[in-house]
Design an enzyme around this catalytic site. Structure first.
Site, PDB file in Angstrom:
ATOM      1  N   ARG A   1       0.824  -1.216   0.000  1.00 19.20           N
ATOM      2  CA  ARG A   1       0.000   0.000   0.000  1.00 19.20           C
ATOM      3  C   ARG A   1       0.855   1.263   0.000  1.00 19.20           C
ATOM      4  O   ARG A   1       0.468   2.294   0.550  1.00 19.20           O
ATOM      5  CB  ARG A   1      -0.968   0.011   1.188  1.00 19.20           C
ATOM      6  CG  ARG A   1      -1.910  -1.161   1.249  1.00 19.20           C
ATOM      7  CD  ARG A   1      -2.812  -1.261   0.023  1.00 19.20           C
ATOM      8  NE  ARG A   1      -3.650  -2.455   0.100  1.00 19.20           N
ATOM      9  CZ  ARG A   1      -3.307  -3.634  -0.406  1.00 19.20           C
ATOM     10  NH1 ARG A   1      -2.157  -3.770  -1.058  1.00 19.20           N
ATOM     11  NH2 ARG A   1      -4.090  -4.680  -0.292  1.00 19.20           N
TER      12      ARG A   1
ATOM     13  N   SER B   1     -11.368  -0.549   3.230  1.00 20.86           N
ATOM     14  CA  SER B   1     -10.449  -0.811   4.351  1.00 20.86           C
ATOM     15  C   SER B   1      -9.815   0.485   4.826  1.00 20.86           C
ATOM     16  O   SER B   1      -9.119   1.157   4.057  1.00 20.86           O
ATOM     17  CB  SER B   1      -9.361  -1.795   3.906  1.00 20.86           C
ATOM     18  OG  SER B   1      -9.921  -3.023   3.508  1.00 20.86           O
TER      19      SER B   1
ATOM     20  N   GLU C   1      -4.907   3.351   5.957  1.00 20.25           N
ATOM     21  CA  GLU C   1      -4.751   3.180   4.512  1.00 20.25           C
ATOM     22  C   GLU C   1      -5.324   4.378   3.783  1.00 20.25           C
ATOM     23  O   GLU C   1      -4.892   4.734   2.687  1.00 20.25           O
ATOM     24  CB  GLU C   1      -5.451   1.887   4.082  1.00 20.25           C
ATOM     25  CG  GLU C   1      -5.196   1.481   2.655  1.00 20.25           C
ATOM     26  CD  GLU C   1      -5.730   0.089   2.354  1.00 20.25           C
ATOM     27  OE1 GLU C   1      -6.295  -0.083   1.262  1.00 20.25           O
ATOM     28  OE2 GLU C   1      -5.603  -0.808   3.192  1.00 20.25           O
TER      29      GLU C   1
END
Length: 336
Positions: A164, A236, A332
């Protein structure tokens, strides 16, 4: 090019936060962007580039210029017997691009079905799901330097992809506008990634194919993640933390049901949603914001929540996970 004053971003971010942009404009071509760089409103204000608005949390009104990316188009740039290089412009909806590839029998992105957002946002955080990440199919991208309007190409190595993460979230944060991304995909002899148990279980006796895997991934995501058109969310909210194997073994001695995934570098990835659920957050509502009832990894806006309320909730969750497991959760989602 039209620039609008005091524009509501409520319908342009999947959290549904009613943030107001001081200035707002839309671009449909690369030339639009180059022209915009010379505009006084661009030069005199800070900028926010919006794609699908699916990985941001607007924490206040934006005192600057918001640029909505509508640069569309997909083309073949190269191919050989086994592979094809497909360039997609950055304003393309990511899932539409995945569907295009499946229709054409181009393999590599089927596990990334139904991920919200645009093609341009995909490499920024190296999106991934069910054993596949953008870096696995990435060839290169083109971007324009926001300060100068000059074009620059980035290779796989240049992007410094990690879990990520990419150079665009770190060293060159907010310095470039990604205009297109080129992917190297398979034309035949596809290698199907069905390493995740949920995919294998749902496939059952059905032979794997690009479409079958995509359909299964879509069903899994729809069963776990709320539809942002019905309830505000950004998927998420936290990253799954990676810890040293010895640390995992110590935790696992106490928490024997802790879901984990052993990585090739010897470290262990832990399910952030499980950690949050063990701390009692799943399904909890606090006014207009809360934690989703089916997936503790997802924070939601029930309608009139504010970005700062979600930030406060996230901080409380991080604190409780740190106290119980001595693991620091990282977000995130990008805070704006």
């Amino acid at each position: 090019m039209k620039i609008v004053n005091n524009f509501s971003l409520k319908n342009l971010n999947t959290f549904g936060i009613n943030s107001i942009a001081k200035l707002y404009t839309e671009i449909s071509t690369e030339n639009d962007l180059i022209s915009l760089v010379g505009n006084k409103y661009y030069q005199q204000n800070k900028h926010l580039i919006l794609g699908g608005g699916s990985n941001i949390l607007l924490t206040s009104n934006f005192d600057g210029l918001v640029i909505k990316n509508n640069i569309k188009g997909i083309e073949i740039v190269e191919e050989n017997e086994h592979h094809i290089w497909v360039k997609a412009n950055s304003g393309e909806v990511w899932h539409d691009f995945v569907k295009y590839c499946i229709t054409k029998n181009y393999g590599g992105v089927e596990n990334l079905s139904l991920i919200p957002g645009t093609v341009g946002a995909a490499p920024m955080q190296n999106i991934g799901a069910y054993g596949v990440e953008i870096k696995d199919v990435f060839d290169s991208l083109s971007a324009i330097e926001k300060a100068t309007g000059k074009s620059q190409s980035f290779s796989l190595a240049d992007c410094r992809f990690d879990y990520r993460e990419s150079i665009f979230k770190n060293e060159v944060l907010n310095q470039f506008f990604i205009t297109s991304v080129t992917f190297k995909l398979t034309k035949k002899d596809h290698v199907f990634n069905i390493s995740y148990g949920a995919i294998r279980d749902m496939l059952g006796a059905t032979p794997p194919s690009l479409k079958n895997i995509s359909d299964v991934v879509i069903k899994i995501r729809q069963s776990k993640l709320p539809d942002p058109t019905k309830i505000g969310n950004s998927g998420s909210f936290f990253k799954n933390p990676t810890i040293e194997k010895i640390v995992f073994e110590e935790l696992n001695a106490t928490f024997k049901t802790m879901p984990n995934y052993q990585l090739s570098n010897g470290k262990t990835k832990i399910a952030a949603g499980w950690l949050i659920e063990q701390c009692g957050w799943k399904g909890k509502r606090f006014g207009e914001v809360g934690v989703h009832e089916k997936q503790a990894l997802v924070l939601v806006n029930y309608g009139n929540g504010k970005g700062k309320d979600i930030v406060l909730l996230a901080e409380k969750i991080q604190k409780s996970v740190l106290e119980k497991f001595d693991i620091k959760l990282q977000t995130e989602v990008n805070f704006i």
